[in-house]
Scaffold this active site. Structure first.
Site, mmCIF file in Angstrom:
data_model
loop_
_atom_site.group_PDB
_atom_site.id
_atom_site.type_symbol
_atom_site.label_atom_id
_atom_site.label_comp_id
_atom_site.label_asym_id
_atom_site.label_seq_id
_atom_site.Cartn_x
_atom_site.Cartn_y
_atom_site.Cartn_z
ATOM 1 N N TRP A 257 7.938 -38.906 42.998
ATOM 2 C CA TRP A 257 6.985 -37.897 42.541
ATOM 3 C C TRP A 257 7.695 -36.599 42.182
ATOM 4 O O TRP A 257 7.148 -35.757 41.482
ATOM 5 C CB TRP A 257 5.906 -37.652 43.591
ATOM 6 C CG TRP A 257 6.320 -36.842 44.806
ATOM 7 C CD1 TRP A 257 7.433 -37.002 45.556
ATOM 8 C CD2 TRP A 257 5.590 -35.754 45.397
ATOM 9 N NE1 TRP A 257 7.459 -36.090 46.586
ATOM 10 C CE2 TRP A 257 6.339 -35.313 46.517
ATOM 11 C CE3 TRP A 257 4.381 -35.119 45.113
ATOM 12 C CZ2 TRP A 257 5.920 -34.253 47.339
ATOM 13 C CZ3 TRP A 257 3.961 -34.074 45.936
ATOM 14 C CH2 TRP A 257 4.729 -33.648 47.022
ATOM 15 N N ASP A 258 8.918 -36.439 42.675
ATOM 16 C CA ASP A 258 9.713 -35.248 42.388
ATOM 17 C C ASP A 258 9.769 -34.974 40.886
ATOM 18 O O ASP A 258 9.700 -33.819 40.444
ATOM 19 C CB ASP A 258 11.142 -35.426 42.911
ATOM 20 C CG ASP A 258 11.191 -35.783 44.386
ATOM 21 O OD1 ASP A 258 10.454 -36.697 44.799
ATOM 22 O OD2 ASP A 258 11.969 -35.166 45.123
ATOM 23 N N GLU A 387 5.755 -36.191 55.325
ATOM 24 C CA GLU A 387 6.152 -37.522 55.775
ATOM 25 C C GLU A 387 6.379 -37.626 57.281
ATOM 26 O O GLU A 387 6.860 -38.658 57.758
ATOM 27 C CB GLU A 387 7.400 -37.962 55.008
ATOM 28 C CG GLU A 387 7.138 -38.151 53.520
ATOM 29 C CD GLU A 387 8.413 -38.376 52.718
ATOM 30 O OE1 GLU A 387 8.372 -39.142 51.745
ATOM 31 O OE2 GLU A 387 9.448 -37.764 53.066
ATOM 32 N N LYS A 455 6.420 -31.145 57.694
ATOM 33 C CA LYS A 455 7.744 -31.298 57.080
ATOM 34 C C LYS A 455 7.919 -30.416 55.859
ATOM 35 O O LYS A 455 8.957 -29.784 55.665
ATOM 36 C CB LYS A 455 7.969 -32.762 56.686
ATOM 37 C CG LYS A 455 9.295 -32.999 55.976
ATOM 38 C CD LYS A 455 9.445 -34.439 55.505
ATOM 39 C CE LYS A 455 10.765 -34.630 54.763
ATOM 40 N NZ LYS A 455 10.927 -36.002 54.244
ATOM 41 N N GLN A 456 6.900 -30.367 54.978
ATOM 42 C CA GLN A 456 7.066 -29.734 53.671
ATOM 43 C C GLN A 456 5.706 -29.351 53.112
ATOM 44 O O GLN A 456 4.674 -29.606 53.721
ATOM 45 C CB GLN A 456 7.763 -30.695 52.712
ATOM 46 C CG GLN A 456 6.975 -31.972 52.447
ATOM 47 C CD GLN A 456 7.751 -32.994 51.633
ATOM 48 O OE1 GLN A 456 8.784 -33.461 52.059
ATOM 49 N NE2 GLN A 456 7.231 -33.329 50.477
#
Length: 655
Positions: A257-258, A387, A455-456
């Site tokens: 997806w980046d 994640e 995480k992000q």
């Protein structure tokens, strides 16, 4: 080295194939010398210079920007002092015509150049093909000598990597021709110049920010094909770029997806033709995406969490491929962004983009579960972008991006006069979006415990890039809830999303403090990004660059690509006095922006525009309508506004 679209290994063992590089050469001399290194981002040339009392040796390396299968090494020796003795430098290499991924054999020399060829040892999926690689290169001696009486001398060496003998020979011939005419390097530099003329980002007030932006644009553009490439061979962009991909730290060169969420938006704002190559890559993997959905027991298309060439899932750990399904919505969002930015309807008809959007919509409909308890559709058993968690229900990011994708599928069907399945509307209107009434914020998923580590960037992306409607109070609450619990050593792109959100709320200094965290991930002197701030993870991390670039392009400016307009709402932090963005490409028109503390200037480039241009700036606060005439800049007090066609009420009318 690696080559776009060349992978070895089946399924989860699939990885970008290692290819031996004949140009992996180091220059050296017997006598001591000083070594220096320079990366020229204007021309895309890396130079190693060795200076001794007798000679200055310069070794330049570049991958040709126009002819993408051609790599070049040039060496120049310049005599120092009055000594007329011969001067010799060594060319040191560990090159061997061997690879752990490709069975090479020697081919006949081609025009005095060496030639090897072979194919990978394992196909990506059973019954798939094993791609072939041909290398043709100028033989490289072990030494080079500046003869007595010579003040200087040059040598050139070229390497071609191609998927067939015909392409290899054709590209090698082109390299020889350019070298003979003295245009080899100049044609490469001209191609970079052409790119840079289309885009420019300058800031006044922060040299470190300016350097970081130049690095981000250079490395991201390096990962995309030439704007002249017409062979549709683009293999997508991996988090570590094309130079990496042989092991797990580099994600095996796979596409995530980046590409669609993090790298694509900043490139699309300037280069619609490069943006289109991302969409075409996804179109070419439709068959694999359909196979993924069927294997999971669903309809439509399920784009893989990790993609190579076929579009079949190649993630080595099943849980990600099974559960991180938000990738489907991320792909759809890129197609939506492209349509709004370009109005290129052909991408959705002849280009089959509609099949991607509608196939993903069919997947969502088959993937949801109806709940009798709250009379909503649920998406169960997923992994969100964060994640740290898996097998959760109703990831708020996943559900919002699914809802957005279904709404766009309906819009596109209406636009193309196609019938809309009632299930698309039913699911889009009744899909559960988790919300906590007590704390007035969006929990990351059903059962998320407020304050748990993250995480992000995840929930904070609802506002941007998803554009999910919410009050400023809820937006602020989301940011406050997740900012303090986000892993400081998480992936680099995260803080760019926080920065954009705080800028949208008018808090420029808070946004800047968060954006500055990204500099912990940038390694000098060549602005190379690591995935994590401790230097671990993928290197050179293009995903982090993409998030950082968006913080400037969509944060400081407030750009939002919407259905009928390009919105702007500029806000600069105190340390930035001026921001210049050249070459924003909207509806085929080139726009240059100059943002200052008190005003904004916009110019429509006349050389790029037709006589039928009919754009106007509308200021939200005053309602003033200002026509944009080619070559005539307009300046006004900085306030929110948007650019659109004067007769535009909807995309349907525009088309």
């Amino acid at each position: 080295m690696h080559m776009g679209g060349i992978y070895n290994g089946e399924g989860g063992r699939c990885h970008r194939a290692d290819i031996p590089c004949p140009l992996a050469v180091r220059i050296d001399t017997v006598e001591p010398g000083n070594h220096s290194y320079c990366l020229d981002t204007n021309s895309g040339v890396f130079t190693h210079t060795l200076s001794t009392a007798k000679v200055t040796a310069s070794q330049s390396l570049y991958s040709h920007r126009y002819y993408s299968q051609l790599m070049v090494m040039e060496i120049m020796l310049v005599r120092q002092g009055t000594d007329e003795d011969p001067i010799t430098i060594d060319l040191l290499t560990n090159f061997r015509p061997l690879s752990k991924d490709i069975v090479f054999e020697a081919g006949p020399d081609y025009k005095n150049a060496r030639h090897i060829y072979g194919h990978t040892t394992a196909a990506e999926y059973p019954g798939g093909s094993c791609p072939t690689v041909h290398l043709i290169w100028t033989d490289i001696p072990v030494t080079l000598t500046l003869n007595p009486g010579q003040s200087q001398a040059r040598w050139g060496f070229i390497l071609v990597a191609a998927d067939s003998l015909e392409n290899a020979e054709s590209n090698y011939d082109k390299g020889l021709s350019l070298m003979a005419s003295g245009r080899l390097r100049s044609s490469h530099e001209q191609a970079w110049k052409e790119l840079w003329l289309q885009s420019k980002i300058d800031v006044v007030g922060s040299e470190i920010l300016c350097k970081a932006l130049i690095g981000c644009m250079f490395y991201l553009l390096s990962a995309f094909p030439s704007i002249h490439d017409t062979n549709n061979s683009f293999g997508g962009v991996s988090p570590g770029g094309l130079s990496n991909g042989g092991d797990g730290q580099d994600y095996w060169g796979h596409v995530f997806w980046d590409q669609d969420i993090w790298m694509y938006p900043g490139i699309a704002l300037f280069y619609p033709e490069l943006a289109k190559s991302v969409l075409e890559y996804r179109v070419r993997t439709i068959d694999g995406a359909r196979d993924n959905a069927q294997r999971q027991g669903y309809k439509g298309l399920k784009f893989p969490w990790e993609s190579a060439v076929s579009g079949r899932e190649v993630c080595p750990e099943d849980i990600y491929g099974q559960q991180e399904i938000h990738i489907n919505g991320d792909v759809t969002l890129a197609f939506q962004h492209y349509l709004y930015l370009t109005e290129d309807i052909s991408m959705f008809t002849e280009g089959q983009g509609s099949q991607v959007v509608w196939g993903v919509a069919d997947y969502w409909v088959s993937r949801v579960t109806w709940s009798q308890e709250d009379h909503k559709y649920h998406i169960l058993g997923v992994m969100p972008p964060d994640e740290y968690y898996y097998n959760v229900n109703n990831s708020v990011y996943t559900n919002v991006v699914a809802k957005s994708g279904l709404e766009f599928a309906i819009e596109l069907a209406d636009l193309l006069y196609k019938p809309v399945p009632k299930e698309w509307k039913d699911v889009s209107e009744n899909l559960k979006i988790p919300f906590d009434e007590e704390f007035n914020y969006h929990p990351e998923y059903d059962g998320y415990v407020r304050g748990s580590p993250v995480k992000q960037a995840d929930t904070v992306m609802l506002g941007y890039p998803l554009g999910f409607p919410m009050s400023t109070e809820i937006r602020r609450n989301d940011l406050l809830a997740y900012e303090s619990v986000t892993d400081p050593n998480g992936p680099a792109m995260t803080w760019g999303m926080f920065a954009i959100s705080w800028l949208e709320l008018g808090e420029a200094e808070r946004a800047q403090q968060l954006l500055m965290k990204c500099f912990n991930n940038i390694q000098g002197p060549f602005q190379v990004w690591s995935e994590s701030s401790d230097g671990s993870g993928a290197v050179n991390f293009l995903t982090g660059m993409g998030g950082f670039l968006q913080a400037v392009l969509f944060g400081y400016t407030g750009f939002r690509v919407q259905k009928t307009c390009l919105c702007f709402n500029p806000l600069l932090p105190n340390e930035i006095s001026e921001l210049c963005i050249r070459g924003v490409n909207y509806l085929g028109n080139q726009l240059d922006w100059m943002l200052r503390k008190e005003e904004i200037s916009i110019i429509l480039r006349g050389s790029q525009c037709s006589e039928k241009v009919n754009l106007q700036v509308i200021l939200k606060a005053s309602g003033s309508k200002i026509p944009l005439m080619p070559g005539q800049p307009i300046t006004f007090s900085r306030e929110p506004g948007y650019i659109c066609k004067q007769d535009s009420n909807s995309l349907c009318r525009l088309l």
